[in-house]
Scaffold this active site. Structure first.
Site, PDB file in Angstrom:
ATOM      1  N   HIS A  35      35.882  41.707  36.160  1.00  0.00           N
ATOM      2  CA  HIS A  35      37.056  42.066  36.978  1.00  0.00           C
ATOM      3  C   HIS A  35      37.935  43.050  36.214  1.00  0.00           C
ATOM      4  O   HIS A  35      38.353  44.081  36.735  1.00  0.00           O
ATOM      5  CB  HIS A  35      37.831  40.788  37.316  1.00  0.00           C
ATOM      6  CG  HIS A  35      39.219  41.011  37.843  1.00  0.00           C
ATOM      7  ND1 HIS A  35      40.286  41.359  37.026  1.00  0.00           N
ATOM      8  CD2 HIS A  35      39.720  40.987  39.102  1.00  0.00           C
ATOM      9  CE1 HIS A  35      41.368  41.510  37.760  1.00  0.00           C
ATOM     10  NE2 HIS A  35      41.046  41.289  39.027  1.00  0.00           N
ATOM     11  N   ASN A  36      38.208  42.749  34.961  1.00  0.00           N
ATOM     12  CA  ASN A  36      39.071  43.640  34.180  1.00  0.00           C
ATOM     13  C   ASN A  36      38.381  44.972  33.902  1.00  0.00           C
ATOM     14  O   ASN A  36      39.023  46.027  33.902  1.00  0.00           O
ATOM     15  CB  ASN A  36      39.475  42.967  32.862  1.00  0.00           C
ATOM     16  CG  ASN A  36      40.531  41.901  33.069  1.00  0.00           C
ATOM     17  OD1 ASN A  36      40.627  41.318  34.145  1.00  0.00           O
ATOM     18  ND2 ASN A  36      41.316  41.631  32.045  1.00  0.00           N
ATOM     19  N   LYS A  43      35.815  37.043  35.297  1.00  0.00           N
ATOM     20  CA  LYS A  43      37.131  37.633  35.051  1.00  0.00           C
ATOM     21  C   LYS A  43      37.011  38.873  34.155  1.00  0.00           C
ATOM     22  O   LYS A  43      37.697  39.867  34.350  1.00  0.00           O
ATOM     23  CB  LYS A  43      38.057  36.616  34.376  1.00  0.00           C
ATOM     24  CG  LYS A  43      39.428  37.176  33.949  1.00  0.00           C
ATOM     25  CD  LYS A  43      40.208  37.697  35.123  1.00  0.00           C
ATOM     26  CE  LYS A  43      41.475  38.466  34.796  1.00  0.00           C
ATOM     27  NZ  LYS A  43      42.109  38.333  33.532  1.00  0.00           N
ATOM     28  N   SER A  88      43.544  36.090  37.927  1.00  0.00           N
ATOM     29  CA  SER A  88      44.032  37.457  38.118  1.00  0.00           C
ATOM     30  C   SER A  88      45.181  37.477  39.100  1.00  0.00           C
ATOM     31  O   SER A  88      45.143  36.819  40.134  1.00  0.00           O
ATOM     32  CB  SER A  88      42.930  38.387  38.634  1.00  0.00           C
ATOM     33  OG  SER A  88      43.470  39.686  38.849  1.00  0.00           O
ATOM     34  N   GLU A 100      38.902  46.927  36.878  1.00  0.00           N
ATOM     35  CA  GLU A 100      40.318  47.312  36.892  1.00  0.00           C
ATOM     36  C   GLU A 100      40.541  48.583  36.059  1.00  0.00           C
ATOM     37  O   GLU A 100      41.213  49.516  36.497  1.00  0.00           O
ATOM     38  CB  GLU A 100      41.117  46.131  36.321  1.00  0.00           C
ATOM     39  CG  GLU A 100      42.605  46.292  36.200  1.00  0.00           C
ATOM     40  CD  GLU A 100      43.185  45.100  35.420  1.00  0.00           C
ATOM     41  OE1 GLU A 100      43.009  43.949  35.860  1.00  0.00           O
ATOM     42  OE2 GLU A 100      43.781  45.326  34.349  1.00  0.00           O
TER      43      GLU A 100
END
Lengths: 263, 263, 263, 263
Positions: free
Chosen positions: C126-127, C123, C55, C130
């Protein structure tokens, strides 16, 4: 064993007793993706697999129930006399204007939805909708219940009669439904519902419905929110809530009161 | 007394000591609708009312904090030296490209947002956003926490190190933020957050933000969902959940298991 | 070809050139379920598969980026010098209090999350986070933008300066973040964002995050709402909305005005 | 003039023609907060104010409609013969088991909910629930409609017959309701609903319901989501969506495709 494994095991037991041309009906609530797999596997043996979703609950015998059927045309056509016999028939439900020109069996209480899996797919979304409708009533009555809340200025507090409200809405209102009939029953038995804890299961179809929405890129806010309420209802506190408390403590020095709000 | 009543009482005490031309600053988190009313009342006496929202938490002295100011131009201009002194100044925060051409005081850490109430209006929405961001992190870490869930097939279970994840995201990731810094602190202290119960307060601004969204017809799904999680966190079970259990019992004969899911 | 198929094709091309003991790194955004499958397939050939989520966006070179790594211990340990070299290192980011006692590599900007798939799993979430954070800001600024709405009584309308607000929040506020820095950039370039249409893609990780939440029975209201906003943004009208219009017409005789509201 | 102002103007015109002891009925959809104010003002003149919410839509004459009444006991009691005459009566709707022991007028199709404003309060939440139920069906059928989506692997695409599904669900299913009857009508007329644009109004009660939920701290995810879908349906793109596009462009260099997705 997870439910899908139970079905697969039952099928494995049955297959040796079946011959090419036989039809195997799965009348439960299987995941349509499993149906598609099973249909392919059985087709290789010449066996037809038909998936049938049913809705009507424990009242089916009294009130009728409808069937949503998926599978190859030929097999479904062969079973038609069985479905026709099982189906509730038209009864005294008023006809939808113009439906007579459409033909088909929907008015009898059963339909052939399409190829393998489509019966359970339609039933699955039916259950997703059911969750959403239930949650809509539930939130509305929660607002009624809390209209006595001390958080409100005194002159706008109301102490409402919930069974009366459910009952009056059965009389021509826009929100009249069978789920409302059931709600009226439960509230008439006990207006506080104190015998229910509020620990709410979900049975798979709700999750699969959201999964289908994700795959199709269809926004399904209400169906998803209804499902998440059930997830939340089964926990004392989520880890997410502890995270919120921790962040609040860190940036604002907030120490959260621990006592759960009495209801 | 509700907070607004406290502020009104304080103002009533102060007013006799003020003269025409004096400026009264409300540096708390008042509802902007109250600001507008107060400003009008005080204006009739020649007194200026200035509403100032501040963000920075208990860290403000170390880390700086910013001010969002509402009120009549003349009064705000007169107070400018005070705001300039209190504000954090540019410090070593990298400049936003092109902002130098815009002028104004934003880079110093304070802005005059507009007429009465606008300072608190901007601060209010700030807090609404804060709720949404906090909830986004909270849900993400909840998914991490439950990646060991027995509901998952064994080969996709992960036992993740939450403090390490929070820390590594502070290093250039798209989700880096001050709230993440605080999250890393809390998880480093105790990866299970077991000292937090997860009973989460809301302080007014979140609700007012949604009210503003309703009045403007702006869809605010995320900010609202974040607020509702807090409402829910303060109850053992909602009445809505009891309604769901009751309906499920009525149509399906489901008797809900009562034991809350261990986490 | 869907992205997963592209990765599988690339792996098929590479495999003949690899020997037992070699390590294959997937540094994209693969679905962790695909990672697990690939790792198993390659393991049979003695090849190690390591999944690395990164990221930092297009700013990675300037600002640093972090890496989330999944795979067998031995392989990840062997690659450690590479990860250490690629990682941003501690730089001048203030240390999280107490993190020095934890050890590990998180402060260097990379972590070994766990077995195969776990790097991309971290990940992925994480998105998801986001999306939630972006939506929180987006709704807040939408409320600001519409504070001039004619739907509001005149005395509570505000004509706010959006770039100034974004900029001042960069100065010590609780909502300061890198996404806010970017928001300030975009609003400084053009306060109306008129060059953006608002057709918003989602890149897979958001959907997979919700799918993980569904499988774990974790309520993820905010992450899901953020994803559904994107689905909705890519359509003129949903079929759901037509259904609403149709029902309204049927029960109330409502004929909907057709002209979309100007913004 | 906003609706509340129209009602206030009508009342002002009527008042000079009324004497102490007269009763004024507001049979529209007033905001209950306005009812409380009006009742107080009129009470000072000895005039009774009774608020009556009605549900039944344009079908009321044929199908019956129910009334939810708020106001002082004495006045409501005096009007009872009128309400009894207007109400649909028990008709052939099956009785809720045990309701006969409760007494009251709910089974006749009208109830006295409580003091001033309570009639419209109950009607307001009724409409909030209505939005939620409508949205539940709408999302479900949207998932059916998009089951042909090219985003799906070919073997799980279904081309479903929407009128048949709506019709079959009228036959004993858990989701049977009057709104479903109307849905079946609309889909039977035109399975694509192409004559509806999907621009969906909200009429006030939905927003007030959420406001009540906010004031009571009741989580109302589904009712709110249903309302926000309507807000969104009236815009080409929200400013929030432009914000998302702008952030995506800034961190990832993403340039959004502009063409809205064909449905």
């Amino acid at each position: 064993m997870v439910p899908a494994a139970v079905v697969d095991a039952s099928i494995s037991e049955l297959v040796p007793k079946l011959s090419a041309g036989d039809i195997l009906i799965d009348g439960g609530n299987s995941y349509y993706i499993d149906d598609i797999r099973r249909a392919k596997e059985l087709q290789a043996k010449g066996i037809h697999y038909v998936d049938v979703g049913t809705s009507g609950g424990v009242w089916g015998l009294d009130r009728g129930y409808c069937m949503m059927i998926g599978g190859p045309d030929e097999a479904v056509k062969r079973l038609d006399p069985i479905f026709k016999t099982l189906a509730p028939g038209r009864g005294d439900i008023p006809r939808t204007p113009g439906f007579d020109k459409r033909g088909g069996t929907a008015e009898e209480g059963y339909i052939h939805c399409g190829p393998s899996g489509s019966g359970h797919f339609v039933k699955m979304v039916h259950n997703g909708i059911e969750y959403g409708m239930m949650q809509a009533y539930a939130e509305g009555f929660d607002i009624f219940k809390n209209a006595t809340s001390k958080e409100l200025p005194e002159d706008i507090r109301y102490d409402l009669n919930l069974p009366d409200i459910a009952e009056v809405w059965r009389r021509g209102s826009v929100v009249s439904s069978w789920l409302l009939d059931l709600t009226a029953m439960a509230l008439t038995e006990n207006p506080t519902l104190s015998e229910y804890e509020g620990f709410v299961q979900d049975s798979g179809e709700g999750r699969w419905t959201i999964q289908a929405a994700l795959e199709e890129a269809v926004p399904a806010e209400v169906l998803t929110a209804a499902l998440f309420v059930r997830f939340r209802s089964r926990q004392t506190h989520t880890f997410a809530e502890k995270m919120l408390s921790a962040m609040r403590q860190k940036f604002g020095g907030h120490v959260e009161a621990g006592a759960p709000k009495a209801k």
